[in-house]
Design an enzyme around this catalytic site. Structure first.
Site, short mmCIF file in Angstrom:
data_model
loop_
_atom_site.label_atom_id
_atom_site.label_comp_id
_atom_site.label_asym_id
_atom_site.label_seq_id
_atom_site.Cartn_x
_atom_site.Cartn_y
_atom_site.Cartn_z
CB SER A 256 -0.85 0.01 1.26
OG SER A 256 0.02 0.11 2.37
CE LYS A 257 -0.87 6.96 -3.31
NZ LYS A 257 -2.21 7.43 -3.62
NE ARG A 258 0.13 2.36 7.46
CZ ARG A 258 -0.77 1.58 8.04
NH1 ARG A 258 -1.97 2.02 8.28
NH2 ARG A 258 -0.46 0.34 8.37
CB SER A 260 5.29 2.98 -0.66
OG SER A 260 4.49 2.02 -1.26
CB ALA A 261 5.09 6.34 3.45
#
Ligand code: GLU
Length: 495
Positions: A256-258, A260-261
Site C-alpha cells: 500500500s501507499k503507507r 511504501s512510505a
C-alpha cells in the site's frame, strides 16, 4: 517457447510515479522482444484526463532509459503504426466504436448519471450485483441516431451477449470461463467522446499488431470483456499473460501507499525514481524485479540484462503473488556493483559524492574504488567510506583518538612514533608502509587494533574506513603527516 519475432508493448498510464510493477512489466516485454528479435513498443495510455499527472510520462521515459530498457517504437520515437500516445488517436477510437454500433455489437446509451445511480442503489438494496439494467440496449437504431444528432448526451456501451459463456485463455493461468449473464454492458466511449481502456487498448493492440500482452493481474476481472470486444471485431487475440501481484514484505496484502512510505524510511522504495536516488543500480533493480514472478533457475541468480534475454522463457513465469523482499534487492545490488568495471563504478559513484559537495578528483576515485567496492550495497554507501578522501581536513572527535585501554598520553606517543617512522620512509606505498608499521606495533607491545585504531581516526576522522595503508598511500605522505600532527596536538590537550 515462442521463437517467432513478437510484437509486444508496454502501455503505462501517466498517472503517477513509475512503480516496480511497471518496471517488471516493461522488462518482460523487452526481454521477449529481444529474445525473439521482435519489436518492443511504448504506448502511452492517457485518455483518462482526470487521472493524468503532468510530468508522469517523462518520468516513465526517464525511468526506462535509466533501467536500460530501450523501445523500438513509441511517442517521440515514431514507428510505422503510430501515433503511440492515445490522446493522438481520438478519431481511430471513434471510428471503431461506430463500427461496433453499426454491426449491433455496441449501442448508444442515454441514461443519465442520476438514473444509473438510482438503479445501482436499488440493486444494492436487493443485494444483487450492480450492473447496467439494459434500458437503452434495445432502442431502435434510428431513434438512437436521431437522439445523437439532436445533441443528446450519451455514452457507447458494449452489447455483451446475454447468454452462453466466455472462455478466455491466459498463458500463465490457463482457461478462465465466465457466464455471460454475469458480465456487464460496459461503457466503451464516455460522454465526452473519449474511449475507456477496454476499447482503446483492444483497438491499439490490434492495429499495432501486438502478439503478446503482459499486464497486471488487476485486469483479470475485465479480461472476459476484453476478449468479447476483440471477438466482436472478428480479430485475432494476442497471447495474454496476467502477471503476479506484489505483496507487502510480510506477505500479507498488497503493497500500500503507507507501506511504501515506511519503506523509504529504511532506505527502500517501490518507485523507480526513488530507487535511483537511494543508490540502487538499474542492474540490481532489474535483477530483483525480474525474479519476482519468474523462475529463472536459482532465485539467487545474478543476471545481467543479456543473460536475462538468453534465459527468459514465458512458460516459466509464475502467476503466484510475490512478497517484496528488500534484502534481496540489497543482495542483487551489491553483487552487480562488485561485477562492474572500476571506471564504470567510479562514474556512477561520482554524482553521489559531488551532490554531497565534495570536490572529486577522478584519478583518486579510481584508486579508491577497489578499496571500497566489496563493502558497497548501494552506490551512496560511498559517502561513509570515501567522503573523507576528498576533504582537505577531517573532523576528528578527540576522544575517539584514545586507544582502547590506553591513556591520551600513551595514544599521543603512538602517533608520535608513527609520525617519525612515516616521515622518513623513502616511498609512500602501502607495501612500503606496512612492514615497519607492524614492527612498530610489536616494539610498542600493543595490539594492531590499538595502534591502527588511533591512526585510522587521526587520518580518516572515522572509526571505520577502507584498508588503512592503502588509504594512506592514496591521500599521500603530506596529508597523512599533517593529520598526525593535528592528532598529536589534540591528544596532548587531553593528556
Ligand atoms: N494503461 C494500463 C495500465 O497502466 C495498461 C494495461 C495494459 O498493459 O494493457 O494499467
Amino acid at each position: 517457447m515462442t521463437e517467432a519475432p513478437v510484437r509486444v508493448r508496454f502501455a503505462p498510464s501517466p498517472t503517477g510515479h513509475m512503480h516496480l510493477g511497471s518496471a517488471r512489466t516493461a522488462l518482460y516485454n523487452y526481454l521477449l522482444a529481444r529474445k525473439t528479435g521482435g519489436q518492443f513498443i511504448l504506448r502511452i495510455e492517457d485518455t483518462d484526463q482526470k487521472r493524468y499527472v503532468p510530468g508522469a510520462e517523462q518520468e516513465l521515459i526517464d525511468g526506462l532509459r535509466w533501467l536500460g530498457i530501450d523501445f523500438d517504437e513509441g511517442p517521440d520515437k515514431g514507428g510505422p503504426l503510430g501515433p503511440y500516445r492515445q490522446t493522438d488517436r481520438f478519431e481511430i477510437y471513434q471510428a471503431h466504436a461506430k463500427q461496433l454500433v453499426d454491426t449491433g455489437k455496441a449501442f448508444a446509451c442515454f441514461c443519465t448519471p442520476e438514473r444509473l445511480e438510482r438503479v445501482r442503489n436499488e440493486q444494492q438494496s436487493r443485494k444483487i450485483s450492480t450492473h447496467y439494467d439494459g434500458t437503452c440496449r434495445n432502442l431502435a437504431p434510428d431513434e438512437a441516431a436521431r437522439r445523437i444528432s439532436s445533441g443528446e448526451k450519451h455514452v457507447i456501451r458494449f452489447r455483451m451477449p446475454s447468454e452462453g459463456s466466455t472462455t478466455a485463455q491466459d498463458l500463465l493461468r490457463g482457461e478462465i470461463t465466465v457466464e455471460n449473464k454475469l458480465l456487464d454492458d460496459s461503457v466503451l466511449i464516455k460522454s465526452d467522446g473519449w474511449p475507456v481502456y477496454h476499447l482503446a487498448a483492444m483497438v491499439d493492440d490490434h492495429l499495432m499488431k501486438i502478439t503478446h500482452v503482459f499486464r497486471g493481474s488487476e485486469w483479470l476481472g475485465t479480461f472476459p470483456l476484453h476478449v468479447n470486444i476483440i471477438r466482436a471485431f472478428g480479430w485475432e487475440e494476442p497471447i495474454w499473460m496476467h502477471l503476479s501481484v506484489f505483496l507487502k514484505p510480510s506477505g500479507k496484502g498488497k503493497m500500500s501507499k503507507r507501506e511504501s512510505a515506511e519503506a523509504i524510511k529504511d532506505g527502500y522504495s517501490i518507485f523507480v525514481k526513488d530507487l535511483q536516488e537511494l543508490g540502487f543500480t538499474p542492474e540490481g533493480v532489474l535483477n530483483w524485479a525480474a525474479l519476482m514472478g519468474w523462475g529463472a533457475g536459482e532465485v539467487e541468480d545474478v543476471l545481467t540484462l543479456d543473460q536475462m534475454i538468453e534465459k527468459f522463457d514465458i512458460n516459466r513465469l509464475n502467476p503466484s503473488p510475490a512478497a517484496i523482499n528488500f534484502s534481496k534487492l540489497d543482495y542483487f545490488n551489491g553483487e552487480h556493483i562488485r561485477r562492474m568495471a572500476i571506471d564504470d563504478l567510479a562514474a556512477r559513484i561520482k554524482p553521489y559524492l559531488t551532490k554531497a559537495g565534495l570536490p572529486v578528483d577522478d584519478d583518486m576515485l579510481l584508486k579508491i574504488i577497489p578499496l571500497i567496492r566489496e563493502r558497497l550495497v548501494t552506490l551512496d554507501d560511498c559517502l561513509p567510506f570515501a567522503a573523507w578522501f576528498f576533504r582537505d581536513n577531517v573532523e576528528v572527535n578527540p576522544v575517539e583518538l584514545i586507544a582502547k585501554k590506553l591513556t591520551a598520553a600513551e595514544s599521543a606517543e603512538i602517533v608520535r612514533k608513527s609520525y617519525a617512522l612515516l616521515k622518513d620512509l623513502p616511498e609512500f606505498t602501502h607495501a612500503v608502509i606496512e612492514t615497519p608499521m607492524r614492527m612498530l606495533v610489536d616494539e610498542l607491545g600493543l595490539s594492531p587494533n590499538q595502534v591502527f585504531g588511533v591512526l585510522r581516526v587521526a587520518i580518516t576522522g572515522q572509526m571505520v574506513s577502507p584498508p588503512l595503508f592503502e588509504s594512506m598511500e592514496i591521500i599521500g605522505k603530506q596529508k597523512v603527516l599533517e593529520r598526525l600532527r593535528n592528532a598529536i596536538e589534540l591528544l596532548e590537550k587531553l593528556a
